[in-house]
Each structure stands twice: as C-alpha cells, then as structure tokens.
Design a protein around this motif. Structure first.
Motif, PDB file in Angstrom:
ATOM      1  N   HIS A 154       0.694  -1.283   0.047  1.00 11.73           N
ATOM      2  CA  HIS A 154       0.102  -0.097   0.073  1.00 11.73           C
ATOM      3  C   HIS A 154       0.918   1.391   0.093  1.00 11.73           C
ATOM      4  O   HIS A 154       2.081   1.203   0.174  1.00 11.73           O
ATOM      5  CB  HIS A 154      -0.979   0.194   1.350  1.00 11.73           C
ATOM      6  N   SER A 257      -7.827 -11.294  -2.030  1.00 11.01           N
ATOM      7  CA  SER A 257      -8.147 -10.267  -3.074  1.00 11.01           C
ATOM      8  C   SER A 257      -7.485 -10.781  -4.357  1.00 11.01           C
ATOM      9  O   SER A 257      -6.590 -11.687  -4.522  1.00 11.01           O
ATOM     10  CB  SER A 257      -7.847  -8.892  -2.831  1.00 11.01           C
ATOM     11  N   ALA A 294      -4.267   1.586  -8.134  1.00  8.82           N
ATOM     12  CA  ALA A 294      -3.934  -0.055  -8.297  1.00  8.82           C
ATOM     13  C   ALA A 294      -3.599  -0.439  -9.573  1.00  8.82           C
ATOM     14  O   ALA A 294      -3.396  -1.679  -9.994  1.00  8.82           O
ATOM     15  CB  ALA A 294      -5.056  -0.770  -7.993  1.00  8.82           C
ATOM     16  N   THR A 355      -6.139  -6.105  -4.728  1.00  6.67           N
ATOM     17  CA  THR A 355      -6.269  -4.971  -3.602  1.00  6.67           C
ATOM     18  C   THR A 355      -5.330  -5.515  -2.682  1.00  6.67           C
ATOM     19  O   THR A 355      -5.453  -6.403  -1.983  1.00  6.67           O
ATOM     20  CB  THR A 355      -7.751  -5.055  -2.890  1.00  6.67           C
ATOM     21  N   HIS A 380     -13.273  -3.099   2.023  1.00 10.91           N
ATOM     22  CA  HIS A 380     -12.325  -2.985   0.762  1.00 10.91           C
ATOM     23  C   HIS A 380     -12.750  -3.844  -0.252  1.00 10.91           C
ATOM     24  O   HIS A 380     -13.314  -4.929  -0.041  1.00 10.91           O
ATOM     25  CB  HIS A 380     -10.920  -3.182   1.214  1.00 10.91           C
ATOM     26  N   ASP A 381     -12.488  -3.639  -1.596  1.00  8.33           N
ATOM     27  CA  ASP A 381     -12.921  -4.409  -2.635  1.00  8.33           C
ATOM     28  C   ASP A 381     -12.253  -5.734  -2.715  1.00  8.33           C
ATOM     29  O   ASP A 381     -10.997  -5.603  -2.578  1.00  8.33           O
ATOM     30  CB  ASP A 381     -12.700  -3.475  -4.028  1.00  8.33           C
ATOM     31  N   VAL A 384     -10.922  -4.823  -7.691  1.00  8.24           N
ATOM     32  CA  VAL A 384     -11.189  -3.626  -7.931  1.00  8.24           C
ATOM     33  C   VAL A 384     -11.934  -3.241  -9.351  1.00  8.24           C
ATOM     34  O   VAL A 384     -12.453  -2.117  -9.699  1.00  8.24           O
ATOM     35  CB  VAL A 384     -10.110  -2.403  -7.529  1.00  8.24           C
TER      36      VAL A 384
END
Length: 441
Positions: A154, A257, A294, A355, A380-381, A384
């Motif tokens: 991140h 994810s 992303a 993600t 959070h997804d 995405v």
C-alpha cells in the motif's frame, strides 16, 4: 523584468557619524558588513495543486480524502452553454460508488454530488465548475493498526517517506475514493465528445484473476452499455461474467483479493488528436489511466503480443472506403499511429493489481521500524476492476476532450486543407436537450 541591487548594512545606519548606537554596536554596523537585497518591480506567481490536476484546456483538479468531510473536483475550461445538471454526473458516480454488490466494498455511500458553481439555469457558464460529494459512512477506528504499521504493497509507507506525515484513516489521497473527482468530470467530458463528434467511450472487465475473456467474443463495433451493465462484474459476456464472479467470491470469503484487466474502446474518435513526440495520444492515455489507483500495466492496440509478429504481419494496410475516407483493413495500431488518432476504434487495456488491503495475516514493520504482523481491518474491494470500469472511461474521456480542444485551437482555427483533413465533427453531432428556460438565456 526590471530589477536592482541595493546594499544595506546590518544593524542600523551606515553613516560614519551616526550617534544613535553605542560604540560597540557602531563597530558591528561597519559599512564593510553588508548584504545585497534584490528588489523586483514585477513578480508573477503561479500556484498549482501538485499532482492533483490533469489537463491543459479542459483542466480538472481533485480534492478531498477518504475519511475527511468529502471529495470532489474543480473543472476549469469547460465550454459554455452546455446543459448540465447533477443527474448528468450521477449516473457514472453510481456505477463507481461502493456497496453496489457483494463483490465490492460494503461501505455504504450514496455518492450524491452537488454542483455549486459554473452552472447557471442549467447551462455551463464557461467558469470553473465545483463538484462536491460528502463522505457519510466513515469508520476511522478501523484504521487504528494502520496508524502504527504499514500495509504491505500500500501507499502508507511511501507517503511517510515523501511527506513525513500522512492521513491514516482510509489511506487519505491514495484511496480510490479520490476517483470521484475524476468520474464526475469524466461524465461531462463524455457528454461533450458525444455531442460534438458522436464519440462513444465504453469500458468493460475482460479478465479477473485467471478468468480471461477471449477477444473474439466481444464485437467492438456493436458493443453496448446495456451489455456491460447487465451483470455485477461488468463483463459483456454472460458466461464469462459468471466465472469472474465466482473467482471473486472464492477469495472474498477468505479475506483475500484478486486483480484483473479493464478493456476500453473509443468509437468515432475524431482524426488528428494527439501531438508528435512527447504528447502522443497513447502516451497521454497511458499517463491518465496509470494514474488510477492499483494500476500496474497499460497496453493499446496489439500491445505486447505485437512483438511476436513480423512487420508484414503487423502492419495495418490502407484502403479507401465507399465514402472516399482512408481506412485500415486491420487495427493492430489500436486507432493511433504516430501518436495521432486515425479514426479507427481506439482500444486499450489497463491491468489492476489485487487489492493490497486484505484480511489475512501478513508480515510488516511499524513506523518506528519494528517488525510485526498485522491483519488489516476496514471495508475493501476483493477485486477493484468492476468499479474501475467507469474510472477508466472517465480518464480516457478527460484525455480526449482535452486533446479535442487543443486540436481545434491549433489546426482548425483557420480553414482546413480539405484534400488531407476532415472536419472534427466526423459524425452527426448529438443535439443537447435544452433546459426549459434556455430561451431566456
């Protein structure tokens, strides 16, 4: 710019006979100890929001943070007399908003926009347009662990490295919530392009993790928005849409994810958009799309697969159609040659990583450089790309409308060369529906 140099002594008068200072201070104020001060009769200052603005003629600046009071944008350079209301922007904002299905973040936001300037009686005035969307479902306590430890992959760590401070809640400006300030002006840009030249911009999900939609299953000449919006993953093929949804569900229930690819096409793009060398159209599109959160890759036309072909296999041969227009038999160039649009369908693909904020235990370090473990909380997804579809469309639209205005200003200010050029309005323009009070303007 006129300027002059003047000399002033430190601490008071330079006159030898000055008696207003003590002998000790007079010794310190010797004329030999001097500094030079440059004075200017004229000074121009320009302040820009570093990294938060895009465009030259149609310029957009975004503002706000994920867990602040709200997010939005300022649109500068929009042509006047275009009918515009919040509903024109809301459709794409609804496509982008969180909480729309089980495969997106569960954060609940209506993302209702408000226009507070630049529009009068339903028409743009040519002055800056201010669009604001309030945040209503913040949960700052979900980010308590992230205030001391960095989420792997991140922007937490790099924001600290750059600024020495960061907005912990929601990731601040690195959050995808910032893209509201792109999608809103992108909707306006799409409206201008559609009205001026019949230009259409459509994006869809072509890959989720290892589920890849074959290119020959999508007819770009006849693809419709309804086909894309027919399912929650925004894949125009129902069979592959189900496979993609299943792939997202498989990791979502495990706190993990996956990534994917968004394909975007542009139909009826005016010829001549883009500028040789540094401002090639594909370079501008790449910069705009890669500025989205992303993103990890960008291709247009044949992309990397074109490297497996010979020149004879790859070249798009020209021909003249029944209307006397120069066309290409194939479109491996992706609608752009030499950095300039050629009138064919522009197509590109944007890769998005998984993600980074996931609910699984990972190794990391704290802000004071101690190794630790963390399980990220928050909403959070799991993937995405379904919500990235309107984001990609928006960035492509912002590029094209900016390039359209540049082309009009430089190459269509005077009569064109009809033997080699054609009007920018290559299709019958779509007339705007005028507001009821437009006659009074």
């Amino acid at each position: 710019m006129a300027s002059s140099l003047t000399s002033k002594s430190i601490l008071g008068s330079t006159k030898p006979g000055s008696s207003s200072l003590s002998p000790e201070l007079r010794r310190l104020s010797s004329p030999a100890v001097q500094i030079s001060i440059r004075t200017q009769t004229k000074k121009n200052l320009q302040i820009q929001a570093t990294g938060s603005s895009y465009g030259t003629h149609f310029r957009v600046s975004t503002f706000g943070e994920s867990h602040g009071g709200g997010v939005g944008c300022i649109i500068d350079g929009c042509p006047p007399r275009i009918p515009l209301s919040e509903s024109d922007l809301q459709f794409d904002l609804d496509r982008r908003r969180p909480g729309q299905s089980r495969i997106t973040t569960p954060r609940k936001e209506t993302d209702t926009c408000r226009i507070s300037s630049g529009v009068s009686e339903g028409m743009t005035t040519g002055t800056p347009i201010h669009v604001f969307v309030p945040n209503t479902d913040q949960r700052g306590l979900d980010y308590s662990e992230m205030s001391v430890a960095y989420r792997p992959s991140h922007a937490d760590a790099t924001y600290d490295m750059k600024y020495g401070v960061r907005s912990v809640q929601g990731g601040g400006r690195s959050s995808a919530r910032e893209t509201i300030g792109r999608v809103a002006p992108g909707a306006l840009a799409k409206k201008i392009l559609k009205q001026f030249a019949g230009t259409e911009i459509l994006a869809y999900v072509s890959q989720v993790h290892q589920v890849v939609l074959p290119e020959d299953l999508v007819d770009h000449e006849n693809l419709t928005l309804e086909q894309i919006e027919n399912n929650i993953v925004r894949c125009p093929n129902p069979e592959y849409a189900e496979k993609m949804i299943a792939a997202i569900d498989a990791v979502r229930t495990k706190g993990n994810s996956v990534g994917g690819v968004v394909t975007c096409i542009v139909r009826n793009a005016p010829r001549g958009l883009g500028t040789p060398v540094f401002d090639k159209l594909e370079a501008e599109l790449a910069k705009a799309c890669m500025s989205l959160p992303a993103t990890k890759g960008f291709e247009f036309g044949s992309g990397f697969s074109g490297t497996f072909l010979t020149g004879l296999e790859h070249n798009d041969e020209f021909y003249a159609d029944e209307n006397g227009r120069i066309r290409t038999k194939t479109n491996r160039s992706g609608g752009i040659q030499g950095g300039i649009s050629n009138g064919e369908i522009i197509n590109m693909r944007v890769a998005f990583k998984p993600t980074s904020t996931i609910g699984r235990k990972q190794n990391t370090v704290t802000r004071d450089k101690k190794e630790t473990e963390m399980i990220a909380r928050g909403r959070h997804d799991p993937c995405v790309v379904p919500r990235a579809v309107p984001m990609v469309e928006a960035m492509v639209a912002l590029v094209l409308v900016d390039q359209l205005m540049a082309q009009y200003a430089q190459c269509h200010l005077f009569p064109i060369n009809p033997e080699l050029q054609e009007p920018l309005r290559t299709a019958s323009p779509v007339e705007f529906e005028q507001p009821q009070n437009a006659a009074a303007l």
